[in-house]
Design an enzyme around this catalytic site. Structure first.
Site, mmCIF file in Angstrom:
data_model
loop_
_atom_site.group_PDB
_atom_site.id
_atom_site.type_symbol
_atom_site.label_atom_id
_atom_site.label_comp_id
_atom_site.label_asym_id
_atom_site.label_seq_id
_atom_site.Cartn_x
_atom_site.Cartn_y
_atom_site.Cartn_z
ATOM 1 N N MET A 176 6.416 -12.494 -49.747
ATOM 2 C CA MET A 176 7.314 -12.171 -48.642
ATOM 3 C C MET A 176 7.940 -13.436 -48.057
ATOM 4 S SD MET A 176 8.674 -9.662 -47.185
ATOM 5 C CE MET A 176 7.920 -8.053 -46.971
ATOM 6 N N GLU A 217 -17.869 -11.273 -40.898
ATOM 7 C CA GLU A 217 -17.645 -10.331 -39.803
ATOM 8 C C GLU A 217 -16.236 -9.760 -39.832
ATOM 9 O OE1 GLU A 217 -19.117 -13.269 -39.382
ATOM 10 O OE2 GLU A 217 -21.035 -12.928 -38.374
ATOM 11 N N PHE A 251 -26.379 -22.392 -27.635
ATOM 12 C CA PHE A 251 -26.155 -22.274 -29.078
ATOM 13 C C PHE A 251 -25.539 -20.910 -29.390
ATOM 14 C CE2 PHE A 251 -27.808 -21.040 -33.341
ATOM 15 C CZ PHE A 251 -27.019 -21.913 -34.071
ATOM 16 N N GLN A 252 -24.476 -20.916 -30.144
ATOM 17 C CA GLN A 252 -23.738 -19.704 -30.524
ATOM 18 C C GLN A 252 -23.280 -18.902 -29.309
ATOM 19 O OE1 GLN A 252 -25.924 -17.655 -33.722
ATOM 20 N NE2 GLN A 252 -24.799 -18.927 -35.176
ATOM 21 N N LYS A 290 -28.829 -10.944 -25.457
ATOM 22 C CA LYS A 290 -30.026 -10.685 -26.270
ATOM 23 C C LYS A 290 -31.110 -9.970 -25.461
ATOM 24 C CE LYS A 290 -33.010 -13.156 -29.507
ATOM 25 N NZ LYS A 290 -33.281 -14.460 -30.149
#
Lengths: 167, 567
Positions: free
Chosen positions: B470, B47, B109-110, B159
């Protein structure tokens, strides 16, 4: 060197916001992440139930207060920010205070309550609950006067303010 | 019409072409609709890749980037990318799935509170809790992302909102926001600007990212031609005014061009356009140009006097400001006697050119200069974050607006590869040159699969110094060479890794002809990885050491054998 004038001053901001879940947490979150300190905060619906008014008291110099107002203004849910510090306002806080009140001192406490024009709203066997409204100075004075008797519990709201006159 | 269909048709109507995303349980209804729609879905491999790709797409096109992710880990994987877009004011619409309405708050869940997590890093985060809110939320979210100072918005959709039915007749008339616009005394401020310019002996224009997003790169040229002022840019402003223009001194800041920093330091009136005076430019804000009159123009009032006190703050769109200014200046027939000042600036340029030691191995600067020489503005230039990023800013002149993509504010390692994917989809008629490091590319290396998948014309130059350059540089300069956790002992073989993904790859080292390798990379169709084994010890110079002022650069100066403080 260029700098902002003025020292730290307490500012009262009247913030109109959309009355929606989460708005208060957005506003409070803004303060914490930008490192500003909220002295007091009160929130409630206005005459329009879809709009809430948050009265904020913030301490800071002119630069901080300007940034606070601008950052608040950027929030989608903030409708309007008014700094009413310089305005003629009526300010109120509500105090509920449970104080030790044995028979021996009860009369004395009631006299104090009378002088400050506050009210006793509950009487227990050994305690009284005092309710007071007023500006910051009055609330402080009441607390100070009742301190010697032993304060068992104290709760007060944030300040709410309204501008006098035409507005 | 269900919620998913409504969202997809909304995006189609807004002219969205690409969605960058990754499917999952709570967005399964959405993907079912998306797969049958006219929108093209680019499946990344993480993602974070999706959000950076949407960001890169937005930067090169000026249109908002759109990304989709599922609830919980899908949503939290977007966080870095959203913060990145927020700090660089990139318009972005992130749509996340959420657990069903009746599961919210039960640690389902999630489930993750993505609204709470992203609130500080978006212009606004919306959760759609009722079907009839969907039309107005989408409309407003789009407006919030794209108007004023652009930025990311997040829309969290449970959902059952995707599955539920939308009555498309309702909702739109219900306005979400009732903001009262601020008053701004633009006309008065413009008068003050004209007066300040009238007095100016050493005026300077500073071009920031706001000139890119405000589409002011044409009018700024006209303004500079008329006023004959020198120009410096910020990292985000690079390209908005051509680096190659005679008046342009290039980037200012910690690793800015020496002449640009010296010019900034000597200016008496600074017109700062769409900049936010980042600490990489100002150092200690209280030490920043105490004697200079600062005119700060920004569309976001909160930027004015946030970091540096503006003598003349102007809340205005940059293009509008420049148009108004030009008309006022022309009306007054105000002439600018900048000849002496420009001579002074030319002396800075001649006396303090940007130099590096070309001998002793393959230098990252050499690779960048060679790519710039061969393809110049014909490609979109994308960078990752670190030394190579600063080398590109210094050594790759950019002549076109929206042709340079870099993670400025957040400095997100791992941004480059997915952002280059977005840029390739945004500018389909141009190749993309990505400069990255061996550190940065490994932060999102899974996106090689996306590149292989779409055979994008993406040329990836890994300036591979086997270390985190760096940080290593800082450890060398400021921590007595204590290289704690910065040297990479076990890098993969990037050529074989690219081959494993089915991508052609080339190797460049000290003994190779870099010009032939660069030419080969652009000659080959599709994606090419070039693993450039560059010197480990090369440092980005000049550098303004922490707490230093603009004229206290440490660097390599003409006629001096060693690195020294400018004298």
């Amino acid at each position: 060197m260029k700098c902002w004038g003025g020292g730290k001053v307490k500012h009262t901001l009247a913030v109109l916001v959309e009355n929606r879940p989460g708005v208060l947490s957005h506003v409070a979150g803004l303060f914490s992440r930008r490192g500003y300190n909220i002295e007091s905060l009160a929130v409630g619906e206005t005459d329009d139930s879809s709009v809430s008014r948050i009265t904020l008291v913030v301490e800071g110099d002119a630069k901080i207060i300007e940034q606070v107002s601008k950052q608040l203004n950027k929030q989608v849910e903030v409708i309007k920010v008014n700094d009413i510090t310089e305005e003629e306002t009526v300010d109120r806080q509500l105090l509920l205070l449970k104080v030790n009140a044995d028979i021996a001192v009860r009369q004395e406490i009631m006299q104090i309550v009378e002088i400050f024009r506050c009210r006793i709203v509950d009487i227990g066997r050994r305690s009284l609950i005092v309710e007071a409204t007023g500006d910051d100075a009055k609330i402080q004075a009441i607390i100070k006067s009742l301190q010697p008797f032993g304060i068992m519990e104290l709760v007060r709201t944030g300040r709410v303010s309204i501008v006098r006159g035409q507005k | 019409m269900n919620g998913a269909e409504y969202l997809v048709s909304f995006l189609e109507k807004k002219g969205v072409e690409y969605i960058f995303g990754y499917p999952g349980g709570s967005v399964i209804f959405l993907y079912d609709v998306l797969g049958r729609s006219g929108l093209k879905h680019i499946l990344t491999r993480h993602e974070q890749g999706a959000v950076h790709a949407a960001d890169g797409y937005a930067r090169v096109t000026g249109k908002p980037g759109v990304c989709f992710a599922t609830s919980g880990p899908g949503a939290t994987n977007l966080v870095t990318g959203i913060a990145n877009a927020y700090l660089d004011s990139v318009p972005l619409i992130a749509v996340t799935g959420q657990v069903n309405l009746d599961s919210i708050g039960r640690d389902a869940f999630q489930e993750a509170d993505i609204i709470g997590i992203t609130m500080p890093i978006t212009k606004h985060s919306y959760m759609v809790k009722k079907m009839d809110e969907l039309p107005s939320v989408l409309e407003e979210a789009w407006n919030v992302a794209t108007t004023g100072r652009p930025g990311p918005v997040l829309i969290d959709m449970p959902k059952d909102i995707f599955a539920g039915t939308v009555d498309s007749q309702v909702g739109l008339e219900k306005k979400y926001s009732r903001k009262v616009p601020l008053k701004n005394g633009l006309s008065e401020q413009l008068d003050k600007v004209v007066a300040a310019l009238h007095e100016a002996k050493r005026p300077l224009v500073m071009v920031g990212g706001g000139v890119v997003s405000g589409q002011a790169s044409e009018i700024i040229r006209e303004f500079v031609n008329y006023t004959k002022m020198p120009v410096v840019t910020t990292l985000m402003g690079k390209g908005a005014f051509p680096d190659t223009a005679e008046n342009c001194l290039g980037m200012v800041g910690m690793h800015g061009m020496p002449a640009a920093n010296l010019t900034l330091n000597s200016s008496d009136v600074l017109i700062a356009l769409g900049v936010r005076f980042s600490d990489r430019i100002t150092g200690k804000p209280e030490n920043f140009l105490p004697e200079t009159t600062i005119i700060h123009v920004d569309i976001d009032p909160a930027e004015l006097s946030k970091n540096v006190v503006a003598d003349i703050p102007v809340v205005c769109d940059v293009a509008k400001f420049l148009t108004e200014m030009l008309s006022r200046l022309k009306k007054k027939g105000l002439e600018f006697a900048t000849k002496e000042w420009l001579q002074e600036v030319t002396i800075f340029k001649e006396k303090y050119p940007l130099l590096y030691e070309k001998e002793g191995g393959l230098k990252p600067q050499t690779v960048i200069e060679e790519v710039a020489r061969q393809v110049g503005d014909k490609v979109v230039v994308v960078t990752d974050v670190g030394q190579h990023q600063m080398f590109v800013a210094q050594f790759y002149p950019i002549g076109k607006t929206r042709n340079f993509v870099t993670s400025g504010g957040l400095g997100t390692m791992g941004f480059g590869l997915p952002a280059a994917i977005g840029a390739a989809f945004g500018k389909t008629n141009e190749a993309v040159a990505l400069f990255t490091g061996d550190g940065s590319i490994q932060m999102n290396i899974q996106e090689l699969a996306t590149i292989a998948n779409h055979q994008l014309p993406l040329k990836v130059f890994i300036l591979n110094n086997s270390c985190l350059g760096m940080v290593r540089q800082w450890q060398e300069l400021f921590f007595k060479g204590h290289y704690a956790s910065t040297l990479f002992d076990s890098n993969p073989d990037f050529v074989r890794l690219a081959n494993a993904y089915g991508i052609k790859a080339l190797r460049a080292g000290e003994t190779d002809d870099i010009s032939e390798i660069v030419a080969e990379a652009f000659r080959l169709p599709g994606p090419v990885i070039v693993d450039c084994a560059v010197c480990q010890g090369e440092n980005v110079l000049p550098i303004i050491p922490p707490g230093g002022k603009l004229n206290e650069m440490l660097g390599r100066w003409k006629g001096e054998a060693h690195i020294s403080r400018i004298s």
